[in-house]
Design a protein around this motif. Sequence first.
Motif, PDB file in Angstrom:
ATOM      1  N   LEU B  40       0.870  -1.176   0.000  1.00  0.00           N
ATOM      2  CA  LEU B  40       0.000   0.000   0.000  1.00  0.00           C
ATOM      3  C   LEU B  40       0.905   1.224   0.000  1.00  0.00           C
ATOM      4  O   LEU B  40       1.550   1.528   0.988  1.00  0.00           O
ATOM      5  CB  LEU B  40      -0.899  -0.007   1.235  1.00  0.00           C
ATOM      6  CG  LEU B  40      -1.850   1.169   1.356  1.00  0.00           C
ATOM      7  CD1 LEU B  40      -2.823   1.159   0.207  1.00  0.00           C
ATOM      8  CD2 LEU B  40      -2.604   1.112   2.656  1.00  0.00           C
ATOM      9  N   ILE B  95       2.114   2.440   6.194  1.00  0.00           N
ATOM     10  CA  ILE B  95       1.369   3.694   6.350  1.00  0.00           C
ATOM     11  C   ILE B  95       2.243   4.767   7.008  1.00  0.00           C
ATOM     12  O   ILE B  95       2.270   5.921   6.580  1.00  0.00           O
ATOM     13  CB  ILE B  95       0.070   3.448   7.133  1.00  0.00           C
ATOM     14  CG1 ILE B  95      -0.857   2.563   6.289  1.00  0.00           C
ATOM     15  CG2 ILE B  95      -0.613   4.744   7.497  1.00  0.00           C
ATOM     16  CD1 ILE B  95      -2.212   2.313   6.871  1.00  0.00           C
ATOM     17  N   PHE B 232      -3.094  11.002  -3.747  1.00  0.00           N
ATOM     18  CA  PHE B 232      -4.161  10.345  -2.981  1.00  0.00           C
ATOM     19  C   PHE B 232      -5.311   9.961  -3.904  1.00  0.00           C
ATOM     20  O   PHE B 232      -5.925   8.907  -3.748  1.00  0.00           O
ATOM     21  CB  PHE B 232      -4.642  11.242  -1.847  1.00  0.00           C
ATOM     22  CG  PHE B 232      -3.657  11.337  -0.721  1.00  0.00           C
ATOM     23  CD1 PHE B 232      -3.422  10.248   0.103  1.00  0.00           C
ATOM     24  CD2 PHE B 232      -2.940  12.491  -0.488  1.00  0.00           C
ATOM     25  CE1 PHE B 232      -2.503  10.315   1.128  1.00  0.00           C
ATOM     26  CE2 PHE B 232      -2.015  12.572   0.527  1.00  0.00           C
ATOM     27  CZ  PHE B 232      -1.793  11.476   1.340  1.00  0.00           C
ATOM     28  N   VAL B 236      -7.112   6.288  -4.645  1.00  0.00           N
ATOM     29  CA  VAL B 236      -8.546   6.036  -4.773  1.00  0.00           C
ATOM     30  C   VAL B 236      -8.846   5.340  -6.107  1.00  0.00           C
ATOM     31  O   VAL B 236      -9.554   4.327  -6.161  1.00  0.00           O
ATOM     32  CB  VAL B 236      -9.330   7.372  -4.676  1.00  0.00           C
ATOM     33  CG1 VAL B 236     -10.774   7.180  -5.078  1.00  0.00           C
ATOM     34  CG2 VAL B 236      -9.250   7.924  -3.262  1.00  0.00           C
ATOM     35  N   MET B 239      -7.738   1.706  -6.192  1.00  0.00           N
ATOM     36  CA  MET B 239      -8.579   0.797  -5.415  1.00  0.00           C
ATOM     37  C   MET B 239      -9.936   0.596  -6.085  1.00  0.00           C
ATOM     38  O   MET B 239     -10.499  -0.494  -6.050  1.00  0.00           O
ATOM     39  CB  MET B 239      -8.778   1.344  -4.011  1.00  0.00           C
ATOM     40  CG  MET B 239      -7.523   1.202  -3.174  1.00  0.00           C
ATOM     41  SD  MET B 239      -7.876   1.479  -1.457  1.00  0.00           S
ATOM     42  CE  MET B 239      -6.417   0.760  -0.711  1.00  0.00           C
ATOM     43  N   LEU B 240     -10.453   1.656  -6.714  1.00  0.00           N
ATOM     44  CA  LEU B 240     -11.733   1.526  -7.395  1.00  0.00           C
ATOM     45  C   LEU B 240     -11.613   0.636  -8.629  1.00  0.00           C
ATOM     46  O   LEU B 240     -12.554  -0.058  -8.999  1.00  0.00           O
ATOM     47  CB  LEU B 240     -12.259   2.898  -7.811  1.00  0.00           C
ATOM     48  CG  LEU B 240     -12.766   3.793  -6.689  1.00  0.00           C
ATOM     49  CD1 LEU B 240     -13.081   5.173  -7.232  1.00  0.00           C
ATOM     50  CD2 LEU B 240     -14.001   3.191  -6.043  1.00  0.00           C
ATOM     51  N   LEU B 289     -20.544   3.778  -5.352  1.00  0.00           N
ATOM     52  CA  LEU B 289     -20.186   2.771  -4.347  1.00  0.00           C
ATOM     53  C   LEU B 289     -21.397   2.368  -3.522  1.00  0.00           C
ATOM     54  O   LEU B 289     -21.571   1.202  -3.177  1.00  0.00           O
ATOM     55  CB  LEU B 289     -19.093   3.319  -3.418  1.00  0.00           C
ATOM     56  CG  LEU B 289     -17.668   3.169  -3.895  1.00  0.00           C
ATOM     57  CD1 LEU B 289     -16.721   3.812  -2.907  1.00  0.00           C
ATOM     58  CD2 LEU B 289     -17.327   1.701  -4.061  1.00  0.00           C
ATOM     59  N   GLY B 293     -21.780  -0.952  -4.490  1.00  0.00           N
ATOM     60  CA  GLY B 293     -20.641  -1.357  -3.666  1.00  0.00           C
ATOM     61  C   GLY B 293     -20.693  -2.833  -3.341  1.00  0.00           C
ATOM     62  O   GLY B 293     -21.654  -3.317  -2.795  1.00  0.00           O
ATOM     63  N   ARG B 294     -19.660  -3.525  -3.701  1.00  0.00           N
ATOM     64  CA  ARG B 294     -19.516  -4.920  -3.307  1.00  0.00           C
ATOM     65  C   ARG B 294     -18.138  -5.069  -2.688  1.00  0.00           C
ATOM     66  O   ARG B 294     -17.343  -4.153  -2.737  1.00  0.00           O
ATOM     67  CB  ARG B 294     -19.651  -5.851  -4.515  1.00  0.00           C
ATOM     68  CG  ARG B 294     -21.034  -5.895  -5.123  1.00  0.00           C
ATOM     69  CD  ARG B 294     -22.030  -6.582  -4.210  1.00  0.00           C
ATOM     70  NE  ARG B 294     -23.380  -6.521  -4.784  1.00  0.00           N
ATOM     71  CZ  ARG B 294     -24.243  -5.534  -4.528  1.00  0.00           C
ATOM     72  NH1 ARG B 294     -23.895  -4.536  -3.754  1.00  0.00           N
ATOM     73  NH2 ARG B 294     -25.443  -5.542  -5.052  1.00  0.00           N
ATOM     74  N   ARG B 295     -17.914  -6.204  -2.119  1.00  0.00           N
ATOM     75  CA  ARG B 295     -16.605  -6.417  -1.488  1.00  0.00           C
ATOM     76  C   ARG B 295     -15.486  -6.064  -2.462  1.00  0.00           C
ATOM     77  O   ARG B 295     -15.454  -6.583  -3.564  1.00  0.00           O
ATOM     78  CB  ARG B 295     -16.481  -7.867  -1.041  1.00  0.00           C
ATOM     79  CG  ARG B 295     -17.459  -8.117   0.036  1.00  0.00           C
ATOM     80  CD  ARG B 295     -17.366  -9.407   0.737  1.00  0.00           C
ATOM     81  NE  ARG B 295     -18.452  -9.379   1.718  1.00  0.00           N
ATOM     82  CZ  ARG B 295     -18.368  -8.809   2.901  1.00  0.00           C
ATOM     83  NH1 ARG B 295     -17.218  -8.288   3.283  1.00  0.00           N
ATOM     84  NH2 ARG B 295     -19.386  -8.774   3.718  1.00  0.00           N
ATOM     85  N   ALA B 296     -14.624  -5.171  -2.033  1.00  0.00           N
ATOM     86  CA  ALA B 296     -13.509  -4.782  -2.884  1.00  0.00           C
ATOM     87  C   ALA B 296     -12.586  -5.980  -3.029  1.00  0.00           C
ATOM     88  O   ALA B 296     -12.353  -6.714  -2.076  1.00  0.00           O
ATOM     89  CB  ALA B 296     -12.764  -3.608  -2.273  1.00  0.00           C
ATOM     90  N   LEU B 298      -9.423  -6.544  -3.075  1.00  0.00           N
ATOM     91  CA  LEU B 298      -8.054  -6.124  -2.832  1.00  0.00           C
ATOM     92  C   LEU B 298      -7.198  -7.351  -2.571  1.00  0.00           C
ATOM     93  O   LEU B 298      -7.696  -8.359  -2.063  1.00  0.00           O
ATOM     94  CB  LEU B 298      -7.993  -5.197  -1.624  1.00  0.00           C
ATOM     95  CG  LEU B 298      -8.598  -3.813  -1.822  1.00  0.00           C
ATOM     96  CD1 LEU B 298      -8.544  -3.033  -0.531  1.00  0.00           C
ATOM     97  CD2 LEU B 298      -7.856  -3.073  -2.907  1.00  0.00           C
TER      98      LEU B 298
END
Lengths: 364, 311
Positions: B40, B95, B232, B236, B239-240, B289, B293-296, B298
């Motif tokens: 990340l 992070i 940033f 976003v 991730m989208l 979303l 929106g569904r489970r991302a 990742l």
Amino acid sequence: MSINTPTVNATALDATSAAAARRDILHRLLMTLGPILAALVIAGCILLAVGVDPLAYYGYVLEKGLFSPLGIQQTLTRMAPLLFLAAGLIVAFRAGMWNLGGDGQFLLGAVTAAASAPVFVQLMPAWLALICSFLIAAVVAMIWSLVPALLRAYQGVNEIITTLMMTFLGTSLANVLVKLVFRDPGTTVPQTRTLPVEDRLPRLFDTTITSGLLLGLAAIIIVHLVMTRTAFGLKLRIVGANPRAAIHAGLGVPGLTIAVFAISAGLAGLAGAVDIIGVQGNVRADWNPAYGLAVIPAVFLARMNGFAAIGFVFLLSVLSIGGESAARRLGVPNHFTLVLISIVLIVLALAEYVDHRYNQSRKA
Amino acid sequence: MTGLFSEVFLSALMFGAVTAAIPLLLAGLGEQMSEKAGVLNIGIEGMMLAGAYLGFVGAFYSGSLWLGFFTGAAGGVAVALIMALLCVRIGLNQIVIGIALTLGLEGLTALLHHFQFSRSYPRLPAADATVIPLLSDIPVIGPAFFKHHLIVYLAVGLVFGVGYLYRHTQLGLNLQAAGDKPAALDVAGIDVIKTRTIAVLTTGALAGLGGAYLANVGAGLFIPFISNGAGFLGIVLAMLARGRPVWVLFGALLFGVCLSLTTAMQVAGINIPTDVIQMLPFLAVMIMLVLFGRRASLPAALGIPYERGTR
């Protein structure tokens, strides 16, 4: 081990454990101050490179941030909002939720407080007005976190994206509110109505320190105790450690998720309110101190421990207040403070790693 | 409004949208690669700033935009090298280091700008456009999409290049595995640390290039905090997009249109705070979303440093 010498053994044990505790404290102190010194040396090289005397710079930082009466009062005042932000982040991070939207929640809390406080003080006694402003700021920030909370709780949408987007949205919305809705008609610069100094949070004794500091300290200590000493805190930590195990343990994970977001955002909103009602008095358009960005790594380095976080917040405040004055005196732009904070964070993280490795190799 | 005015206005608006979208596209593609490999990368904002500053310096002193792009990408890689060393090799918290790098580069580039350029605020000449024959003659669309600097077409081409990399090459699969199940990659005899380092350094190069484009072509000058959250936004977008490069392109264009609209409204003198328009893309995405929106999807090991033998 013989049976007739237990008392001797016990006292000897006491003595060694006391010595070990002292060593431990000394060790921790060294592990914190050592890296900070190292970071100051590295940052000093950058100062030298741009032709500024590092010793003079650090002298001003220490004098203005720590030793001068006015400086230390400013430092302690700066701590108030940062402590609230740190408290909110501790709750979220311990529960394994990456609330990176602190700045948006902070600004909306600030704007809400700035808009409501001047109205409330005309309607009710000042103390009640301030309490109402605090509450409404917290509630607005909580509502702002509701969408990411619901999406995470019921749809599993990653909260890093949603809170980041909500922080962009919140920053813009705060500006829109200041410019269009709550704008003080009496000024040319777009800003909210100013809360008279006598109606703000009282100052401590004869100093300029805001009593928001005490509120912030109370908030972070309560959060620490709740997270470490109560069943509710244990539940949140289980959710953070392993959400699947938490479901199997019968915890209502969606409800807890929403609670975590509400508490975390509410505290960020209070941070905004305490900065406005205690210190600033109004919100100017495009005001965004972006405290959140520096507090996030500090909370990690404190390992989400409330008391350690107080220490790190103090360090951040000294560096930012001292850095601001040193920058003014020496003609360095204030941006250097960012560089200094960044180097301190990286070196502290590195030192923790080295320490961890050393302990591991000693055990093995 | 006359027809002519609105036509010119529309193509200027879309031209601006593409210009605003390219840095977001590059940052998003870069972040996507890091995230695929399980890192990340919150330091991407810092990488963009390093790229913007060094890219401007390179272009300003050499007079060559291409050299500027090169130094910009190199600046991004330099910051990524720190990130790779601290977060991939020795496994520090991503992070903490990411935010620290962003703060540090914000400060450092602003500081250097102050000592170097704050008195003169030098500008670069407008970038040469590569006009694509025939296509650029189409009304409205032609001037909007086919009269950009060559790097814009290369960046769009890169979307498909990266898509091919992920789908059809060994390296693409390795990257995916490094993010989904690094231990399995390790067992297969492939170095997880090396794979993730490649991903982070590539991210640095792309983010640096995006920063250089922002300064050299988009603005023509470097100012402190010029990236203004573009990194940033890249996070976003990445991730989208759920691992698909083409979605990064669409997302970047959507945000680009809104960014361009804020400038256009100011020019047109329409009296709405630009903040309102800046909220539009985020509102659109949040509504999307909420509705869909569904489970991302990742990567499973995102954010977790890999250490052999631990679970």
